[in-house]
Scaffold this motif. Sequence first.
Motif, PDB file in Angstrom:
ATOM      1  N   SER A  35       0.828  -1.207   0.000  1.00 31.11           N
ATOM      2  CA  SER A  35       0.000   0.000   0.000  1.00 31.11           C
ATOM      3  C   SER A  35       0.863   1.259   0.000  1.00 31.11           C
ATOM      4  CB  SER A  35      -0.927   0.009   1.220  1.00 31.11           C
ATOM      5  OG  SER A  35      -1.857  -1.028   1.132  1.00 31.11           O
ATOM      6  N   LEU A  36       1.956   1.229   0.733  1.00 36.22           N
ATOM      7  CA  LEU A  36       2.851   2.378   0.758  1.00 36.22           C
ATOM      8  C   LEU A  36       3.454   2.627  -0.620  1.00 36.22           C
ATOM      9  CD1 LEU A  36       4.357   4.547   2.406  1.00 36.22           C
ATOM     10  CD2 LEU A  36       6.127   2.832   2.807  1.00 36.22           C
ATOM     11  N   ALA A  37       3.912   1.575  -1.281  1.00 32.40           N
ATOM     12  CA  ALA A  37       4.487   1.733  -2.622  1.00 32.40           C
ATOM     13  C   ALA A  37       3.446   2.258  -3.597  1.00 32.40           C
ATOM     14  CB  ALA A  37       5.045   0.390  -3.103  1.00 32.40           C
ATOM     15  N   ARG A  38       2.214   1.779  -3.475  1.00 25.33           N
ATOM     16  CA  ARG A  38       1.146   2.236  -4.362  1.00 25.33           C
ATOM     17  C   ARG A  38       0.827   3.699  -4.125  1.00 25.33           C
ATOM     18  NH1 ARG A  38      -4.814   1.901  -4.398  1.00 25.33           N
ATOM     19  NH2 ARG A  38      -4.587   1.600  -2.178  1.00 25.33           N
ATOM     20  N   HIS A  39       0.792   4.129  -2.875  1.00 28.54           N
ATOM     21  CA  HIS A  39       0.502   5.530  -2.567  1.00 28.54           C
ATOM     22  C   HIS A  39       1.630   6.450  -3.033  1.00 28.54           C
ATOM     23  CE1 HIS A  39      -2.705   3.885  -0.064  1.00 28.54           C
ATOM     24  NE2 HIS A  39      -3.238   5.098  -0.125  1.00 28.54           N
TER      25      HIS A  39
END
Length: 158
Positions: A77-81
């Motif tokens: 999720s962090l990489a996607r954000h």
Amino acid sequence: METVGSMGGLMGGYGVYRGYGGAIGAMGNLGALWTLASGVPPHRTPGPAGASRCGVGARGVEFDWRHLQMGLDSNISLARHVAAAALLWASGRHDLPPRLRLPLGGLLAAAAYEGFLTGWAGQALGLGPWGALGLRALGAVALGLGALRLLVPLLPPP
């Protein structure tokens, strides 16, 4: 519901970036709060329904695969954000070549609907929890590589 928050965050973030106020600025604040709240949702933490969920998994020296799965999910999720934020930044650039506008719009739409698309594909393919996690990781990698491909031409020459 994650799609609604992501879309509101993208539109509102663009409005805040461009200096718009009113409803668009409020949408940016709502999207930012939604994104922050989606990082630690109570339904993803293990434990009994009535138990306090602070210090998840820290009650003993126990090991459970779902803790590892939750850690990987939060990193995805962090990489996607981060990729979505980079794409949003690129959309506000005035020196963006016209040939990159359509792929940028497609990647922004993919970033907004990534949760829906991976959930749908995971159910259609009959994936389990680890397969769905792998599918989310592939989506985040594709989004990150697409953002990198679009942002490299915008960098100043060395």
